[in-house]
Design a protein around this motif. Structure first.
Motif, PDB file in Angstrom:
ATOM      1  N   MET A 190     -17.753   1.674  19.858  1.00 62.13           N
ATOM      2  CA  MET A 190     -18.166   0.226  19.474  1.00 62.13           C
ATOM      3  C   MET A 190     -19.314  -0.222  19.996  1.00 62.13           C
ATOM      4  O   MET A 190     -20.121  -0.177  20.953  1.00 62.13           O
ATOM      5  CB  MET A 190     -16.901  -0.812  20.659  1.00 62.13           C
TER       6      MET A 190
ATOM      7  N   PHE B 238     -16.751  -1.188  15.160  1.00 60.41           N
ATOM      8  CA  PHE B 238     -15.624  -0.599  15.595  1.00 60.41           C
ATOM      9  C   PHE B 238     -15.117   0.686  15.035  1.00 60.41           C
ATOM     10  O   PHE B 238     -15.016   0.668  13.819  1.00 60.41           O
ATOM     11  CB  PHE B 238     -14.472  -1.393  15.893  1.00 60.41           C
TER      12      PHE B 238
ATOM     13  N   PRO C 261     -15.626  -7.805  23.160  1.00 59.83           N
ATOM     14  CA  PRO C 261     -14.788  -6.716  22.777  1.00 59.83           C
ATOM     15  C   PRO C 261     -13.542  -7.203  22.550  1.00 59.83           C
ATOM     16  O   PRO C 261     -12.567  -6.811  21.683  1.00 59.83           O
ATOM     17  CB  PRO C 261     -14.905  -5.685  24.071  1.00 59.83           C
ATOM     18  N   ASP C 262     -12.933  -8.221  23.422  1.00 58.06           N
ATOM     19  CA  ASP C 262     -11.706  -9.073  22.961  1.00 58.06           C
ATOM     20  C   ASP C 262     -11.660  -9.739  21.660  1.00 58.06           C
ATOM     21  O   ASP C 262     -10.521  -9.515  20.877  1.00 58.06           O
ATOM     22  CB  ASP C 262     -11.140 -10.063  24.206  1.00 58.06           C
TER      23      ASP C 262
ATOM     24  N   LEU D 141     -11.588  -6.519  18.999  1.00 57.43           N
ATOM     25  CA  LEU D 141     -10.355  -6.161  19.197  1.00 57.43           C
ATOM     26  C   LEU D 141      -9.178  -6.873  18.578  1.00 57.43           C
ATOM     27  O   LEU D 141      -8.352  -6.554  17.783  1.00 57.43           O
ATOM     28  CB  LEU D 141      -9.917  -5.729  20.799  1.00 57.43           C
TER      29      LEU D 141
ATOM     30  N   PRO E 263     -12.432   3.603  15.054  1.00 55.85           N
ATOM     31  CA  PRO E 263     -11.388   4.378  15.530  1.00 55.85           C
ATOM     32  C   PRO E 263     -11.395   6.008  14.881  1.00 55.85           C
ATOM     33  O   PRO E 263     -12.239   6.201  14.023  1.00 55.85           O
ATOM     34  CB  PRO E 263     -10.332   3.658  14.839  1.00 55.85           C
TER      35      PRO E 263
ATOM     36  N   VAL F 128      -9.959  -6.860  14.684  1.00 53.99           N
ATOM     37  CA  VAL F 128      -9.645  -5.510  14.290  1.00 53.99           C
ATOM     38  C   VAL F 128      -8.172  -5.375  14.257  1.00 53.99           C
ATOM     39  O   VAL F 128      -7.592  -4.919  13.323  1.00 53.99           O
ATOM     40  CB  VAL F 128     -10.475  -4.284  15.315  1.00 53.99           C
ATOM     41  N   ALA F 129      -7.387  -5.882  15.325  1.00 55.83           N
ATOM     42  CA  ALA F 129      -5.877  -5.700  15.096  1.00 55.83           C
ATOM     43  C   ALA F 129      -5.320  -6.372  14.017  1.00 55.83           C
ATOM     44  O   ALA F 129      -4.614  -6.032  13.304  1.00 55.83           O
ATOM     45  CB  ALA F 129      -5.332  -6.112  16.558  1.00 55.83           C
TER      46      ALA F 129
ATOM     47  N   CYS G 276     -10.098   4.039  19.998  1.00 51.84           N
ATOM     48  CA  CYS G 276     -11.388   3.624  19.848  1.00 51.84           C
ATOM     49  C   CYS G 276     -12.327   4.881  20.272  1.00 51.84           C
ATOM     50  O   CYS G 276     -12.164   5.485  21.392  1.00 51.84           O
ATOM     51  CB  CYS G 276     -11.858   2.337  20.808  1.00 51.84           C
TER      52      CYS G 276
END
Length: 154
Positions: A69, A116, A36-37, A40, A118, A43-44, A66
């Motif tokens: 995921m 992912f 997940p890191d 993320l 949002p 995604v960022a 989120c």
């Protein structure tokens, strides 16, 4: 010291990630909880690109936490391995949208895929709200596929 994560290309949008020793268990395999890191982080960087340097939701007056995921793992990673994570837009719904990710080794072999999702929330009350028209236009311009949902659906 080298960066563990960086944008490699913007068309397609690809993030280069190097596996750190600290990402791995004593056997040298990446902990499942580290993926997940990786997602993320990618995604960022991707949403920062879509937001032209601003946080994507903030640029359009909404929060984008989120909603969901998911992962499909097809390979393992070891310290020092490089992966290239390609990010692209998927489904665009009433209040949420998908960012699809594909992680591959430099030789092209698959490691994992992820989605992912949002959801747009009002910043004053933190409740779901429709994707603002300005954000919807950005997402459609970058390849999102609009999905018509029933009223009240995400």
């Amino acid at each position: 010291m080298n960066a563990t994560e960086m944008v490699l290309t913007t068309a397609p949008f690809v993030v280069r990630r190097e596996v750190r020793w600290g990402d791995c268990d004593p056997a040298g395999v990446v902990y499942t909880g580290r993926f997940p890191d990786y997602v993320l982080g990618a995604v960022a960087l991707y949403t920062g690109h879509l937001g032209e340097g601003c946080r994507l939701g903030d640029a359009h007056g909404v929060g984008t936490p989120c909603r969901a995921m998911s992962f499909d793992f097809v390979g393992t990673l070891w310290p020092g391995d490089l992966i290239f994570i390609e990010c692209r837009l998927g489904a665009l719904r009433t209040r949420s949208f998908d960012i699809e990710l594909e992680a591959r080794r430099p030789d092209g072999s698959a490691v994992f895929s992820a989605v992912f999702s949002p959801i747009c929330v009002r910043q004053d009350e933190r409740i779901g709200t429709p994707v603002p028209a300005s954000l919807r236009a950005v997402l459609l311009a970058h390849g999102a596929c609009e999905i018509h949902t029933h009223e009240g659906a995400a």
